[in-house]
Scaffold this motif. Structure first.
Motif, short mmCIF file in Angstrom:
data_model
loop_
_atom_site.label_atom_id
_atom_site.label_comp_id
_atom_site.label_asym_id
_atom_site.label_seq_id
_atom_site.Cartn_x
_atom_site.Cartn_y
_atom_site.Cartn_z
N TYR A 168 0.85 -1.11 -0.09
CA TYR A 168 -0.03 0.00 0.05
C TYR A 168 1.06 1.16 0.00
N GLY A 169 0.05 2.54 -0.26
CA GLY A 169 1.11 3.80 -0.28
C GLY A 169 1.91 3.57 -1.32
N VAL A 170 1.51 3.33 -2.53
CA VAL A 170 2.49 3.20 -3.56
C VAL A 170 1.97 3.93 -4.68
N LYS A 171 1.19 5.18 -4.47
CA LYS A 171 0.80 5.92 -5.68
C LYS A 171 1.95 6.39 -6.41
N ASN A 172 3.03 6.96 -5.94
CA ASN A 172 3.83 7.74 -6.51
C ASN A 172 5.18 6.73 -6.79
N LEU A 173 5.44 5.56 -6.97
CA LEU A 173 6.32 4.53 -7.28
C LEU A 173 6.71 4.96 -8.81
N PRO A 174 8.10 5.01 -9.20
CA PRO A 174 8.20 5.04 -10.48
C PRO A 174 8.08 3.78 -11.21
N TYR A 175 6.83 3.25 -11.64
CA TYR A 175 6.74 1.95 -12.22
C TYR A 175 7.50 1.56 -13.25
N ASP A 176 7.76 2.76 -14.16
CA ASP A 176 8.82 2.20 -15.38
C ASP A 176 10.26 2.18 -14.92
N LYS A 177 10.61 2.31 -13.94
CA LYS A 177 11.97 2.22 -13.47
C LYS A 177 12.22 1.25 -12.43
N LEU A 178 11.22 0.46 -11.89
CA LEU A 178 11.49 -0.55 -11.15
C LEU A 178 12.32 -1.84 -11.86
N LYS A 179 13.30 -2.38 -10.97
CA LYS A 179 14.16 -3.29 -11.63
C LYS A 179 13.42 -4.72 -11.26
N VAL A 180 13.21 -5.35 -12.28
CA VAL A 180 12.70 -6.85 -12.03
C VAL A 180 13.65 -8.08 -12.36
N THR A 181 13.97 -9.00 -11.36
CA THR A 181 14.41 -10.28 -12.00
C THR A 181 13.60 -11.42 -11.66
N LEU A 182 13.95 -12.44 -12.48
CA LEU A 182 13.37 -13.73 -12.76
C LEU A 182 14.68 -14.70 -12.33
N SER A 183 14.38 -15.26 -11.28
CA SER A 183 15.40 -16.47 -10.99
C SER A 183 14.73 -18.04 -10.85
N ILE A 184 15.43 -18.89 -11.56
CA ILE A 184 14.97 -20.31 -11.35
C ILE A 184 15.86 -20.97 -10.90
N ASN A 185 15.83 -21.85 -9.82
CA ASN A 185 16.80 -22.74 -9.08
C ASN A 185 17.95 -21.83 -8.68
N GLY A 186 17.88 -20.55 -8.26
CA GLY A 186 19.00 -19.99 -7.82
C GLY A 186 19.84 -19.02 -8.82
N GLU A 187 19.27 -19.25 -9.97
CA GLU A 187 20.01 -18.69 -11.28
C GLU A 187 19.05 -17.44 -12.08
N ILE A 188 19.76 -16.47 -11.86
CA ILE A 188 18.89 -15.27 -12.89
C ILE A 188 18.77 -15.54 -14.08
#
Ligand code: OOG
Ligand code: MG
Length: 258
Positions: A168-188
């Motif tokens: 909550y309280g997320v109205k002004n997060l820079p959603y376009d700039k957020l970094k995202v990682t996906l890892s499978i079995n400990g490996e990005i």
């Protein structure tokens, strides 16, 4: 074209984990518009079976996914209660055909959202919370081989989604700039930014509202709205442990069992 028959084939394929061949190869009448008629009929039939709608999803909103699937138009699908998996939960391969996982930013809104031309301000105003999510797509078509109308009819490959903690309280997060990682079995296996989603995840919300308004529908308040894969989609198998981290939103993980 027999819409009722197509819906029954799609539901049977999902419920009994059957791969089917795409309808577009033998249904010349199938197009973008009547494909949504098929999807909406499929939704009605699932509601009649006692399932409940828990949210909506946008798909093919990122270049990574458009390129991976060879389709360049965003589309929407419906999410049901039986698809929802809680953070740290397990997903059984038994109910699935050839599942793939992708990382997404999701939103929940306080009010319904509708209109052809939503502004950022309207979206921010309605925003209740944001959620890090992983989506499991499991096309009912052989080898994920489909055209745009096929995948629309197939409820946009919706199969499961794993929800992290609601923030909550997320109205002004820079959603376009957020970094995202996906890892499978400990490996990005892939990384991305929120901007992967049509430049900004809010653009996906605008697009969804626009598409729904053609049917006089709105983005429903209080349900989860997946804005579309930021990463490419990766095949999962029994024994896998899968983790997504989204800057400022947190982590979400699940394991895969037989
Ligand atoms: C279609 C669904 C795409 C996304 O986030 O782009 C999707 C598919 O790839 O099977 O969910
Ligand atoms: Mg997705």
């Amino acid at each position: 074209m027999n819409i009722e028959k197509i819906v029954d084939i799609l539901i049977d394929a999902e419920e009994n984990q059957k791969e089917i061949s795409k309808f577009s190869s033998h249904e010349p009448e199938l197009n973008h518009e009547n494909a949504y008629d098929i999807q909406h009929r499929l939704v009605e039939k699932k509601l009649a079976k006692g399932h409940r709608i828990t949210g909506m999803k946008m798909g093919l909103t990122s270049w990574a996914k458009m390129e991976q699937m060879g389709i360049k138009d965003p589309l929407y699908g419906h999410l049901f209660d039986y698809m929802e998996v809680l953070n740290h939960g397990a997903i059984s391969m038994k109910g699935l055909i050839h599942p793939k996982v992708e990382s997404e930013i999701a939103f929940i809104f306080k009010t319904d959202l509708s209109g052809n031309d939503l502004s950022d301000a309207q979206i921010i105003d309605a925003l209740d919370s944001a959620v890090p999510v992983m989506e499991i797509v499991d096309s009912r078509y052989e080898n994920f081989n489909f055209t745009l109308p096929d995948v629309i009819a197939d409820n946009c490959s919706s199969s499961r989604y794993i929800i992290g903690e609601r923030k909550y309280g997320v109205k002004n997060l820079p959603y376009d700039k957020l970094k995202v990682t996906l890892s499978i079995n400990g490996e990005i296996v892939d990384k991305g930014l929120g901007a992967a989603v049509l430049g900004h995840p809010f653009n996906s919300v605008k697009e969804l509202a626009k598409m729904l308004s053609r049917r006089n529908l709105a983005i429903p308040k209080g349900t989860i709205i997946l804005t579309g894969g930021i990463t490419k989609a990766f095949i999962i198998k029994s024994g896998d442990s899968v983790l997504t981290t989204i800057e400022d939103l947190g982590e979400v993980m699940f394991t895969v069992t037989d």
